[in-house]
Motif scaffolding. Structure first.
Motif, PDB file in Angstrom:
ATOM      1  N   ILE A 201       0.817  -1.220   0.000  1.00  0.00           N
ATOM      2  CA  ILE A 201       0.000   0.000   0.000  1.00  0.00           C
ATOM      3  C   ILE A 201       0.854   1.275   0.000  1.00  0.00           C
ATOM      4  CG2 ILE A 201      -1.943  -1.148   1.148  1.00  0.00           C
ATOM      5  CD1 ILE A 201      -0.514   1.369   3.256  1.00  0.00           C
ATOM      6  N   TRP A 202       2.172   1.135   0.080  1.00  0.00           N
ATOM      7  CA  TRP A 202       3.019   2.328   0.015  1.00  0.00           C
ATOM      8  C   TRP A 202       4.329   2.015  -0.682  1.00  0.00           C
ATOM      9  CZ3 TRP A 202       2.249   7.300   0.275  1.00  0.00           C
ATOM     10  CH2 TRP A 202       3.360   8.144   0.311  1.00  0.00           C
ATOM     11  N   GLY A 203       4.610   2.703  -1.785  1.00  0.00           N
ATOM     12  CA  GLY A 203       5.852   2.494  -2.523  1.00  0.00           C
ATOM     13  C   GLY A 203       5.808   1.199  -3.316  1.00  0.00           C
ATOM     14  N   CYS A 204       6.921   0.878  -3.925  1.00  0.00           N
ATOM     15  CA  CYS A 204       7.030  -0.353  -4.717  1.00  0.00           C
ATOM     16  C   CYS A 204       8.495  -0.749  -4.760  1.00  0.00           C
ATOM     17  CB  CYS A 204       6.503  -0.098  -6.132  1.00  0.00           C
ATOM     18  SG  CYS A 204       6.725  -1.508  -7.239  1.00  0.00           S
ATOM     19  N   ASP A 205       8.764  -2.042  -4.638  1.00  0.00           N
ATOM     20  CA  ASP A 205      10.160  -2.519  -4.670  1.00  0.00           C
ATOM     21  C   ASP A 205      10.441  -3.432  -5.846  1.00  0.00           C
ATOM     22  OD1 ASP A 205      11.041  -1.298  -2.275  1.00  0.00           O
ATOM     23  OD2 ASP A 205      10.102  -2.889  -1.094  1.00  0.00           O
ATOM     24  N   ILE A 206       9.450  -3.608  -6.732  1.00  0.00           N
ATOM     25  CA  ILE A 206       9.594  -4.667  -7.741  1.00  0.00           C
ATOM     26  C   ILE A 206      10.858  -4.485  -8.591  1.00  0.00           C
ATOM     27  CG2 ILE A 206       8.502  -5.718  -9.782  1.00  0.00           C
ATOM     28  CD1 ILE A 206       5.776  -5.210  -8.312  1.00  0.00           C
ATOM     29  N   CYS A 207      11.113  -3.261  -9.061  1.00  0.00           N
ATOM     30  CA  CYS A 207      12.281  -3.083  -9.944  1.00  0.00           C
ATOM     31  C   CYS A 207      13.596  -3.285  -9.202  1.00  0.00           C
ATOM     32  CB  CYS A 207      12.244  -1.725 -10.654  1.00  0.00           C
ATOM     33  SG  CYS A 207      12.406  -0.290  -9.571  1.00  0.00           S
ATOM     34  N   GLN A 208      13.552  -3.192  -7.882  1.00  0.00           N
ATOM     35  CA  GLN A 208      14.775  -3.437  -7.103  1.00  0.00           C
ATOM     36  C   GLN A 208      14.899  -4.915  -6.756  1.00  0.00           C
ATOM     37  OE1 GLN A 208      16.127  -0.127  -4.445  1.00  0.00           O
ATOM     38  NE2 GLN A 208      13.949  -0.082  -3.958  1.00  0.00           N
ATOM     39  N   ASN A 209      13.756  -5.537  -6.426  1.00  0.00           N
ATOM     40  CA  ASN A 209      13.802  -6.941  -6.007  1.00  0.00           C
ATOM     41  C   ASN A 209      14.293  -7.861  -7.123  1.00  0.00           C
ATOM     42  OD1 ASN A 209      12.955  -6.278  -3.464  1.00  0.00           O
ATOM     43  ND2 ASN A 209      10.799  -6.780  -3.817  1.00  0.00           N
ATOM     44  N   VAL A 210      13.998  -7.520  -8.381  1.00  0.00           N
ATOM     45  CA  VAL A 210      14.401  -8.411  -9.483  1.00  0.00           C
ATOM     46  C   VAL A 210      15.817  -8.099  -9.996  1.00  0.00           C
ATOM     47  CG1 VAL A 210      12.012  -8.754 -10.266  1.00  0.00           C
ATOM     48  CG2 VAL A 210      13.390  -6.922 -11.294  1.00  0.00           C
ATOM     49  N   CYS A 211      16.418  -7.067  -9.487  1.00  0.00           N
ATOM     50  CA  CYS A 211      17.724  -6.624 -10.018  1.00  0.00           C
ATOM     51  C   CYS A 211      18.837  -7.586  -9.583  1.00  0.00           C
ATOM     52  CB  CYS A 211      18.025  -5.210  -9.520  1.00  0.00           C
ATOM     53  SG  CYS A 211      19.667  -4.639 -10.013  1.00  0.00           S
ATOM     54  N   PRO A 212      19.558  -8.175 -10.534  1.00  0.00           N
ATOM     55  CA  PRO A 212      20.611  -9.127 -10.132  1.00  0.00           C
ATOM     56  C   PRO A 212      21.741  -8.444  -9.353  1.00  0.00           C
ATOM     57  CG  PRO A 212      20.665  -8.747 -12.519  1.00  0.00           C
ATOM     58  CD  PRO A 212      19.434  -8.064 -12.007  1.00  0.00           C
ATOM     59  N   LEU A 213      21.912  -7.147  -9.567  1.00  0.00           N
ATOM     60  CA  LEU A 213      22.973  -6.448  -8.829  1.00  0.00           C
ATOM     61  C   LEU A 213      22.593  -6.259  -7.359  1.00  0.00           C
ATOM     62  CD1 LEU A 213      24.060  -3.728 -11.448  1.00  0.00           C
ATOM     63  CD2 LEU A 213      24.993  -6.011 -11.089  1.00  0.00           C
ATOM     64  N   ASN A 214      21.339  -6.574  -7.025  1.00  0.00           N
ATOM     65  CA  ASN A 214      20.905  -6.471  -5.624  1.00  0.00           C
ATOM     66  C   ASN A 214      21.022  -7.793  -4.879  1.00  0.00           C
ATOM     67  OD1 ASN A 214      20.332  -3.810  -5.141  1.00  0.00           O
ATOM     68  ND2 ASN A 214      18.228  -3.938  -5.878  1.00  0.00           N
ATOM     69  N   SER A 215      21.323  -8.869  -5.614  1.00  0.00           N
ATOM     70  CA  SER A 215      21.377 -10.146  -4.892  1.00  0.00           C
ATOM     71  C   SER A 215      22.650 -10.159  -4.047  1.00  0.00           C
ATOM     72  CB  SER A 215      21.300 -11.336  -5.849  1.00  0.00           C
ATOM     73  OG  SER A 215      22.474 -11.405  -6.584  1.00  0.00           O
ATOM     74  N   GLY A 216      22.474 -10.536  -2.794  1.00  0.00           N
ATOM     75  CA  GLY A 216      23.617 -10.564  -1.875  1.00  0.00           C
ATOM     76  C   GLY A 216      23.989  -9.191  -1.330  1.00  0.00           C
ATOM     77  N   ALA A 217      23.094  -8.214  -1.485  1.00  0.00           N
ATOM     78  CA  ALA A 217      23.393  -6.874  -0.947  1.00  0.00           C
ATOM     79  C   ALA A 217      23.582  -6.957   0.571  1.00  0.00           C
ATOM     80  CB  ALA A 217      22.244  -5.921  -1.281  1.00  0.00           C
ATOM     81  N   ASP A 218      24.553  -6.228   1.058  1.00  0.00           N
ATOM     82  CA  ASP A 218      24.797  -6.216   2.513  1.00  0.00           C
ATOM     83  C   ASP A 218      23.652  -5.543   3.258  1.00  0.00           C
ATOM     84  OD1 ASP A 218      27.154  -7.503   2.302  1.00  0.00           O
ATOM     85  OD2 ASP A 218      28.403  -5.861   3.088  1.00  0.00           O
ATOM     86  N   LEU A 219      23.386  -6.042   4.454  1.00  0.00           N
ATOM     87  CA  LEU A 219      22.355  -5.424   5.298  1.00  0.00           C
ATOM     88  C   LEU A 219      22.904  -4.138   5.901  1.00  0.00           C
ATOM     89  CD1 LEU A 219      20.999  -8.558   7.220  1.00  0.00           C
ATOM     90  CD2 LEU A 219      20.285  -7.645   4.999  1.00  0.00           C
ATOM     91  N   THR A 220      21.968  -3.286   6.347  1.00  0.00           N
ATOM     92  CA  THR A 220      22.392  -2.025   6.961  1.00  0.00           C
ATOM     93  C   THR A 220      23.056  -2.259   8.315  1.00  0.00           C
ATOM     94  OG1 THR A 220      21.683   0.174   7.660  1.00  0.00           O
ATOM     95  CG2 THR A 220      20.139  -1.614   8.113  1.00  0.00           C
ATOM     96  N   GLN A 221      23.978  -1.374   8.632  1.00  0.00           N
ATOM     97  CA  GLN A 221      24.547  -1.411   9.980  1.00  0.00           C
ATOM     98  C   GLN A 221      24.093  -0.170  10.757  1.00  0.00           C
ATOM     99  OE1 GLN A 221      25.996  -0.339   7.096  1.00  0.00           O
ATOM    100  NE2 GLN A 221      28.200  -0.660   7.312  1.00  0.00           N
ATOM    101  N   ILE A 222      23.113   0.553  10.168  1.00  0.00           N
ATOM    102  CA  ILE A 222      22.628   1.774  10.822  1.00  0.00           C
ATOM    103  C   ILE A 222      21.545   1.380  11.817  1.00  0.00           C
ATOM    104  CG2 ILE A 222      21.493   4.012  10.440  1.00  0.00           C
ATOM    105  CD1 ILE A 222      22.988   4.093   7.725  1.00  0.00           C
ATOM    106  N   LYS A 223      21.875   1.482  13.080  1.00  0.00           N
ATOM    107  CA  LYS A 223      20.992   0.912  14.119  1.00  0.00           C
ATOM    108  C   LYS A 223      19.643   1.631  14.183  1.00  0.00           C
ATOM    109  CE  LYS A 223      23.139   3.431  17.982  1.00  0.00           C
ATOM    110  NZ  LYS A 223      23.092   4.663  17.216  1.00  0.00           N
ATOM    111  N   GLU A 224      19.618   2.917  13.839  1.00  0.00           N
ATOM    112  CA  GLU A 224      18.352   3.664  13.871  1.00  0.00           C
ATOM    113  C   GLU A 224      17.300   3.019  12.951  1.00  0.00           C
ATOM    114  OE1 GLU A 224      21.460   4.918  13.580  1.00  0.00           O
ATOM    115  OE2 GLU A 224      21.412   7.112  13.628  1.00  0.00           O
ATOM    116  N   PHE A 225      17.745   2.399  11.863  1.00  0.00           N
ATOM    117  CA  PHE A 225      16.785   1.797  10.927  1.00  0.00           C
ATOM    118  C   PHE A 225      16.195   0.509  11.513  1.00  0.00           C
ATOM    119  CE2 PHE A 225      19.179   3.942   7.177  1.00  0.00           C
ATOM    120  CZ  PHE A 225      18.447   5.104   7.368  1.00  0.00           C
ATOM    121  N   GLU A 226      17.060  -0.318  12.070  1.00  0.00           N
ATOM    122  CA  GLU A 226      16.584  -1.589  12.615  1.00  0.00           C
ATOM    123  C   GLU A 226      15.702  -1.348  13.846  1.00  0.00           C
ATOM    124  OE1 GLU A 226      19.599  -4.502  12.878  1.00  0.00           O
ATOM    125  OE2 GLU A 226      18.151  -6.091  13.307  1.00  0.00           O
TER     126      GLU A 226
END
Ligand code: B12
Length: 263
Positions: A201-226
């Motif tokens: 219901i807010w935003g869209c991630d489809i073009c990012q989720n299918v991107c092969p350059l995103n596979s294995g992307a590192d997780l954030t280390q910014i604690k404010e986000f988690e």
């Protein structure tokens, strides 16, 4: 300077102002640009969380943490204050998103990633799951060769986009589902169906989720986000402090209703 910027962001680079001065975005914040802007210190803030945070989510990944604007602005304000102290005589002005700087273009020129066909900046380590923000200064700073680099153009984002909004590396905003979820007023039947079938219901991630350059992307280390992660929007929870709060409750409620109609 390096230590100050490393404390603010795990990934940053310099884009000469002259390289983006003809592509500035018209907005109120433009009046804050230093009169003799020379350099854009562009910073990236990774936001990808562990998969468990996205399970049963009904909002896009960037909106799972609390609104990123105050989080990254606080980090950049601190860095800018330190820079002002260290380099008196120069101006350091902070911007994030609501910015005259075309951030994706500036970040690619600064060498921190490639521009994807989905028009997003894709970094080597964090993929495209980064927010961008910048400090614009009248201080001349050494930059790289300043070439824009492009992605591998595999075409997966173009093929997967639910609104066929990606045309030759440009986004047709009116067709982009992210934009449609943010649009006020009456939607067309086609637009409503896009929201209903996306489950988001807010935003869209489809073009990012299918991107092969995103596979294995590192997780954030910014604690404010988690620490602030909340993966669902619903009609009973206040929207204050979330990434979609600026749009107001009406649009969120409308999109929630569309989802309900599907169920
Ligand atoms: C308006 C806006 C939107 C609009 C329109 C997006 C669009 N692509 O046109 C809408 C609401 C649709 C939107 C959606 C999203 N957005 Co938005 N958006 C912006 C905003 C505020 C301005 C963008 C803009 O108008 N740029 C200027 C226009 C005129 O750019 P342009 O000339 O068209 O140039 C683009 C391309 O042509 C290309 N390009 C330019 N020169 C060249 C040269 C070459 C050689 C090549 C190959 C390409 C290329 O790069 C530019 C990319 O923006 C920026 C923040 C900012 N200040 O930049 C965030 C921003 C781009 N958005 C962001 C995000 C996270 C999103 C979403 C992922 C959110 C979501 N999950 O729903 C989606 C992604 C949709 C998509 N695929 O674009 C992030 C992107 C981070 C990243 N990794 O790149 C930004 C940078 C915000 C931020 N501060 O972090 N967004």
């Amino acid at each position: 300077m390096k230590e100050i910027l490393d404390r603010a962001s795990p990934l940053w680079g310099i884009c000469p102002f002259v390289k983006i001065k003809d592509n500035l975005i018209e907005c109120r914040a433009k009046s804050r640009l230093p009169v003799n802007s020379r350099s854009v210190i562009i910073t990236a803030f990774p936001y990808l969380l562990d998969e468990k945070y996205y399970k049963d989510s009904n909002i896009s990944k960037y909106s799972v943490p609390a609104d990123y604007h105050p989080i990254i602005t606080a980090r950049l304000d601190k860095a800018a204050a330190e820079l002002r102290e260290k380099y008196p005589g120069y101006e350091f002005e902070v911007f994030a998103d609501n910015s005259p700087i075309p951030e994706v273009r500036a970040a690619s020129i600064a060498g921190i990633g490639v521009i994807g066909s989905n028009s997003l900046l894709i970094t080597e380590r964090y993929g495209s799951f980064v927010f961008l923000g910048e400090i614009v200064t009248d201080m001349p700073l050494a930059a790289g060769n300043g070439e824009i680099k492009e992605c591998i153009k595999c075409g997966r984002c173009t093929a997967a986009c639910p609104g066929s909004a990606i045309i030759n590396g440009k986004i047709d905003r009116e067709k982009c589902l992210s934009h449609i979820t943010q649009k006020k007023g009456i939607l067309t039947e086609e637009e409503k169906n896009m929201i209903r079938s996306s489950g988001c219901i807010w935003g869209c991630d489809i073009c990012q989720n299918v991107c092969p350059l995103n596979s294995g992307a590192d997780l954030t280390q910014i604690k404010e986000f988690e620490e602030t992660a909340k993966n669902r929007a619903d009609a009973d929870t206040p929207i204050e402090g979330r990434a979609y709060a600026w749009r107001g409750e009406k649009v969120i409620r409308r999109n929630l209703e569309l989802q309900k109609e599907k169920e």
